[in-house]
Design a protein around this motif. Structure first.
Motif, mmCIF file in Angstrom:
data_model
loop_
_atom_site.group_PDB
_atom_site.id
_atom_site.type_symbol
_atom_site.label_atom_id
_atom_site.label_comp_id
_atom_site.label_asym_id
_atom_site.label_seq_id
_atom_site.Cartn_x
_atom_site.Cartn_y
_atom_site.Cartn_z
ATOM 1 N N TYR A 35 -117.566 85.645 2.948
ATOM 2 C CA TYR A 35 -116.822 85.229 4.302
ATOM 3 C C TYR A 35 -117.248 85.917 5.476
ATOM 4 O O TYR A 35 -117.656 85.484 6.666
ATOM 5 C CB TYR A 35 -115.318 85.187 3.929
ATOM 6 C CG TYR A 35 -114.686 85.150 5.333
ATOM 7 C CD1 TYR A 35 -114.569 83.642 5.654
ATOM 8 C CD2 TYR A 35 -114.070 85.822 6.123
ATOM 9 C CE1 TYR A 35 -113.750 83.271 6.712
ATOM 10 C CE2 TYR A 35 -113.159 85.387 7.157
ATOM 11 C CZ TYR A 35 -113.188 84.187 7.741
ATOM 12 O OH TYR A 35 -112.480 83.693 8.653
ATOM 13 N N GLU A 36 -117.181 87.268 5.437
ATOM 14 C CA GLU A 36 -117.622 88.045 6.586
ATOM 15 C C GLU A 36 -119.167 87.754 7.178
ATOM 16 O O GLU A 36 -119.283 87.455 8.521
ATOM 17 C CB GLU A 36 -117.487 89.523 6.710
ATOM 18 C CG GLU A 36 -116.191 89.901 6.467
ATOM 19 C CD GLU A 36 -116.049 91.407 6.047
ATOM 20 O OE1 GLU A 36 -116.797 92.247 6.806
ATOM 21 O OE2 GLU A 36 -115.016 91.791 5.599
ATOM 22 N N ARG A 39 -119.363 84.118 8.667
ATOM 23 C CA ARG A 39 -119.008 84.060 9.945
ATOM 24 C C ARG A 39 -119.743 84.540 10.906
ATOM 25 O O ARG A 39 -119.939 84.076 11.949
ATOM 26 C CB ARG A 39 -117.461 84.736 10.075
ATOM 27 C CG ARG A 39 -116.309 83.995 9.439
ATOM 28 C CD ARG A 39 -115.745 82.801 10.087
ATOM 29 N NE ARG A 39 -115.633 82.898 11.655
ATOM 30 C CZ ARG A 39 -114.552 83.051 11.982
ATOM 31 N NH1 ARG A 39 -113.471 83.149 11.406
ATOM 32 N NH2 ARG A 39 -114.383 83.226 13.375
ATOM 33 N N ASN A 61 -116.571 76.903 4.635
ATOM 34 C CA ASN A 61 -115.427 76.926 5.441
ATOM 35 C C ASN A 61 -115.659 75.987 6.704
ATOM 36 O O ASN A 61 -116.564 76.184 7.717
ATOM 37 C CB ASN A 61 -115.012 78.223 5.988
ATOM 38 C CG ASN A 61 -113.681 78.445 6.529
ATOM 39 O OD1 ASN A 61 -113.185 77.493 7.831
ATOM 40 N ND2 ASN A 61 -112.950 79.332 6.420
ATOM 41 N N ILE A 66 -110.150 73.688 17.842
ATOM 42 C CA ILE A 66 -109.014 74.245 18.408
ATOM 43 C C ILE A 66 -108.686 73.683 19.796
ATOM 44 O O ILE A 66 -107.639 73.205 20.224
ATOM 45 C CB ILE A 66 -108.972 75.656 18.322
ATOM 46 C CG1 ILE A 66 -110.126 76.561 18.636
ATOM 47 C CG2 ILE A 66 -108.387 76.200 16.820
ATOM 48 C CD1 ILE A 66 -109.940 78.065 18.426
ATOM 49 N N ASP A 72 -112.561 77.335 15.178
ATOM 50 C CA ASP A 72 -112.329 78.547 14.062
ATOM 51 C C ASP A 72 -112.442 78.323 12.754
ATOM 52 O O ASP A 72 -112.420 77.170 12.423
ATOM 53 C CB ASP A 72 -110.993 78.663 14.511
ATOM 54 C CG ASP A 72 -110.517 80.223 14.154
ATOM 55 O OD1 ASP A 72 -111.334 81.080 13.847
ATOM 56 O OD2 ASP A 72 -109.149 80.282 13.808
ATOM 57 N N GLN A 73 -112.474 79.325 12.048
ATOM 58 C CA GLN A 73 -112.725 79.287 10.750
ATOM 59 C C GLN A 73 -111.905 80.258 10.003
ATOM 60 O O GLN A 73 -112.353 81.315 9.565
ATOM 61 C CB GLN A 73 -114.160 79.642 10.059
ATOM 62 C CG GLN A 73 -115.269 78.478 10.555
ATOM 63 C CD GLN A 73 -116.430 78.840 10.236
ATOM 64 O OE1 GLN A 73 -117.099 79.956 10.842
ATOM 65 N NE2 GLN A 73 -117.456 78.329 9.548
ATOM 66 N N PRO A 74 -110.474 79.897 10.136
ATOM 67 C CA PRO A 74 -109.608 81.016 9.286
ATOM 68 C C PRO A 74 -109.852 81.181 8.074
ATOM 69 O O PRO A 74 -110.304 80.328 7.305
ATOM 70 C CB PRO A 74 -108.134 80.366 9.623
ATOM 71 C CG PRO A 74 -108.581 79.002 10.451
ATOM 72 C CD PRO A 74 -109.938 78.772 10.449
ATOM 73 N N LYS A 75 -109.656 82.556 7.475
ATOM 74 C CA LYS A 75 -110.008 82.908 6.330
ATOM 75 C C LYS A 75 -109.277 82.268 5.149
ATOM 76 O O LYS A 75 -109.762 81.785 4.265
ATOM 77 C CB LYS A 75 -109.744 84.216 6.237
ATOM 78 C CG LYS A 75 -110.539 84.785 4.604
ATOM 79 C CD LYS A 75 -110.638 86.334 4.809
ATOM 80 C CE LYS A 75 -111.359 86.713 3.459
ATOM 81 N NZ LYS A 75 -111.013 87.507 2.582
ATOM 82 N N GLU A 76 -107.991 81.716 5.657
ATOM 83 C CA GLU A 76 -106.920 81.111 4.500
ATOM 84 C C GLU A 76 -107.792 79.678 4.492
ATOM 85 O O GLU A 76 -107.431 79.109 3.491
ATOM 86 C CB GLU A 76 -105.668 81.210 4.881
ATOM 87 C CG GLU A 76 -105.415 80.285 6.315
ATOM 88 C CD GLU A 76 -105.496 81.285 7.425
ATOM 89 O OE1 GLU A 76 -104.973 80.986 8.420
ATOM 90 O OE2 GLU A 76 -105.987 82.373 7.354
ATOM 91 N N ASN A 77 -108.598 79.000 5.313
ATOM 92 C CA ASN A 77 -109.183 77.728 5.120
ATOM 93 C C ASN A 77 -110.451 78.010 4.109
ATOM 94 O O ASN A 77 -111.169 76.778 4.015
ATOM 95 C CB ASN A 77 -109.351 76.998 6.401
ATOM 96 C CG ASN A 77 -108.055 76.671 6.837
ATOM 97 O OD1 ASN A 77 -106.950 77.157 6.669
ATOM 98 N ND2 ASN A 77 -108.350 76.062 8.089
ATOM 99 N N THR A 78 -110.824 78.876 3.798
ATOM 100 C CA THR A 78 -112.067 79.285 2.941
ATOM 101 C C THR A 78 -111.857 78.430 1.727
ATOM 102 O O THR A 78 -110.933 79.066 0.871
ATOM 103 C CB THR A 78 -112.669 80.735 2.959
ATOM 104 O OG1 THR A 78 -112.536 81.062 4.246
ATOM 105 C CG2 THR A 78 -113.823 80.771 2.263
#
Length: 174
Positions: A35-36, A39, A61, A66, A72-78
């Protein structure tokens, strides 16, 4: 931790990734690092083989808009997919694709319009998802990586030869 991206024509991109059998902290660390890395490199998806790990693991993701064109690519949406398998696909659609392992190259690729994929989440729970939009394209692209394929292999012979010539020239210059 941001990991180094494996760049075409690295032979590792041809490997068929191995099934994950143990769902543990090492897998969670890999997913978090992926993920990191995704991004940091402005990607939408990443297969484990693209960071040099030949396991059937991928993440996607899809960016959310926004405001004012910002994303944005919030982690919880991965979407984290372990051992994914396409169980249904139909229709066809062309979509312009790019790849972190082939930076700066974008080509129209024909893929199934609708797919259903079964997979496991990071805890080892069986899941299924289906889509007929951008997510369907991204899932097919990343699953191809797990099978040792990159998107340029889907190009026509002439486009592929043109790509290879330009890519070699670019590699020599850098």
């Amino acid at each position: 931790m941001v990991r180094e991206i494996v760049v075409y024509p690295d032979k590792r991109l041809k490997l068929i990734s191995k099934e994950v059998e143990v769902f543990n902290g090492a897998l969670h660390d890999l997913l978090d690092d992926m993920y990191e890395t995704m991004r940091a490199k402005n990607g939408v998806g990443l297969a484990a083989i693209q960071v040099g790990v030949d396991q059937r693991v991928l993440i996607i993701n899809v960016p959310l808009e926004i405001e004012d064109g910002e994303h944005d690519q919030p982690k919880e949406n991965t979407l984290e997919m372990i051992n994914p398998v396409i169980v249904e696909k139909d229709g066809t659609e062309k979509f312009q694709e790019g790849c972190l392992s082939i930076p700066g190259v974008y080509e129209d690729v024909e893929r199934a319009k609708h797919v259903k994929v079964e997979y496991f989440d990071r805890e080892g729970n069986k899941q299924a998802i289906e889509d007929d939009g951008f997510l369907a394209v991204a899932m097919q692209h990343e699953i191809d990586h797990l099978d040792g394929k990159v998107f340029i292999e889907k190009l026509s012979y002439i486009k592929r030869k043109k790509f290879e010539k330009e890519w070699k020239k670019r590699q020599k210059e850098s």
